[in-house]
Design an enzyme around this catalytic site. Structure first.
Site, short mmCIF file in Angstrom:
data_model
loop_
_atom_site.label_atom_id
_atom_site.label_comp_id
_atom_site.label_asym_id
_atom_site.label_seq_id
_atom_site.Cartn_x
_atom_site.Cartn_y
_atom_site.Cartn_z
N ASP A 84 0.81 -1.22 0.00
CA ASP A 84 0.00 0.00 0.00
C ASP A 84 0.84 1.27 0.00
O ASP A 84 0.36 2.35 0.30
CB ASP A 84 -0.94 0.01 1.21
CG ASP A 84 -0.20 -0.03 2.53
OD1 ASP A 84 1.05 -0.07 2.52
OD2 ASP A 84 -0.87 -0.03 3.59
N CYS A 87 4.90 -0.44 2.60
CA CYS A 87 5.38 -1.80 2.87
C CYS A 87 6.79 -1.84 3.45
O CYS A 87 7.06 -2.65 4.34
CB CYS A 87 5.28 -2.66 1.62
SG CYS A 87 6.17 -2.03 0.18
N HIS A 244 21.84 -9.24 -3.31
CA HIS A 244 21.33 -8.61 -2.09
C HIS A 244 22.17 -7.38 -1.76
O HIS A 244 23.24 -7.16 -2.33
CB HIS A 244 21.31 -9.59 -0.92
CG HIS A 244 22.67 -10.06 -0.50
ND1 HIS A 244 23.18 -11.30 -0.84
CD2 HIS A 244 23.64 -9.47 0.25
CE1 HIS A 244 24.39 -11.44 -0.34
NE2 HIS A 244 24.69 -10.34 0.33
N HIS A 268 7.92 -3.64 -4.20
CA HIS A 268 7.30 -4.15 -2.96
C HIS A 268 8.32 -4.87 -2.07
O HIS A 268 9.26 -5.51 -2.54
CB HIS A 268 6.18 -5.12 -3.31
CG HIS A 268 5.45 -5.62 -2.11
ND1 HIS A 268 4.69 -4.80 -1.31
CD2 HIS A 268 5.40 -6.85 -1.54
CE1 HIS A 268 4.19 -5.51 -0.32
NE2 HIS A 268 4.60 -6.75 -0.44
#
Length: 288
Positions: A84, A87, A244, A268
């Protein structure tokens, strides 16, 4: 004290001047948020990482399918966070409180840091109502965790209540903004030409439903004094070109132990967890 009603839902810590086009975009964004709310909780249950693998088809999304399988070999569980615009901040807040539920000493230090942040925000010129509403609301919540009034199930019930969860998020947005303003000389050169740091903080950090960009991510990590790792589903998304990224920057992979690990899928963030290390049992004495 804040009344837990939908009428009190935060939108921003300041007053943002918007154009007609911006209002239209905000309406469209709110519609997407409402659709998302109907489909998923703010904070999901911990689920096996096999759930992530099941989201991708080997034929239509081979790269993501392969990456999901790689992650499932390293991480045991995933906790999905509602998409939304909040996150990243929500995932950090949930991950940190999970740690604090099991570390009383760190929890006590964190509460002291939160109270210090309230004073710092006042000195930075944030409105008194901002500090009394959002800061005191969060501190009261975390003190109830300390005192055992909020047990784990209570915490996650609150995290999934729109009437309270977003007030808790606003505290993290405020300290992110505060950290940036305290270190304006370091961060202002990275802003778009013509935008002041005050404008950036007001429209991009303090405003709810705004996705966290790189500056906001770094500032929150440093404001909370935590270490995080972000795993990337898209191999091209990591800043260093790897799979990462560790924050704060400058930590070697071999010696870096993150407090919280996030999974980034395009646009997200979710939480992912390694399985707890097994404690080795002492060998049985030989039979005489």
């Amino acid at each position: 004290m804040v009344n837990d009603t939908s009428e009190n839902q935060p939108t921003t810590a300041g007053i943002v001047t918007t154009t007609e086009d911006e209002l239209i975009l905000q309406d469209q964004q709110m519609k997407r948020i409402e659709d998302e709310q109907k489909a998923s909780p703010l904070v999901g249950e911990k689920m096996p990482c096999a759930t992530l693998v099941s989201l991708y088809d080997q034929e239509t999304a081979p790269a993501f399918f392969e990456k999901a399988n790689e992650l499932a070999k390293v991480y045991s569980h995933i906790r999905f966070i509602r998409g939304d615009g909040n996150c990243f901040i929500r995932a950090i807040q949930v991950g940190l409180v999970e740690i604090l539920l099991n570390d009383k000493e760190r929890l006590v230090k964190f509460i002291a840091s939160c109270k210090e942040w309230t004073e710092r925000l006042v000195k930075l010129g944030f409105p008194d109502w901002t500090c009394t509403d959002f800061c005191e609301f969060f501190i009261e919540f975390i003190e109830k965790v300390r005192d055992g009034i909020h047990q784990k199930e209570d915490v996650f019930r609150i995290f999934n209540d729109d009437n309270t969860a977003n007030y808790l998020l606003m505290f993290f947005r405020l300290i992110t903004s505060g950290y940036l303003k305290e270190h304006a000389a370091e961060y202002e050169p990275f802003l778009d030409e013509g935008m002041s740091l005050a404008q950036y903080c007001e429209t991009e950090i303090e405003a709810m439903w705004k996705e966290s960009d790189h500056l906001g991510i770094i500032a929150l990590v440093r404001a909370l004094n935590i270490r995080i790792r972000i795993e990337y589903m898209d191999r091209n998304a990591a800043p260093n070109g790897g799979t990462h990224h560790n924050l704060p920057d400058g930590h070697d992979n071999a010696t870096f132990t993150p407090d919280i690990t996030l999974l980034y899928r395009p646009g997200h963030y979710d939480l992912i967890y390694k399985a707890p290390a097994e404690t080795s049992k002492p060998a049985l004495p030989p039979v005489a």
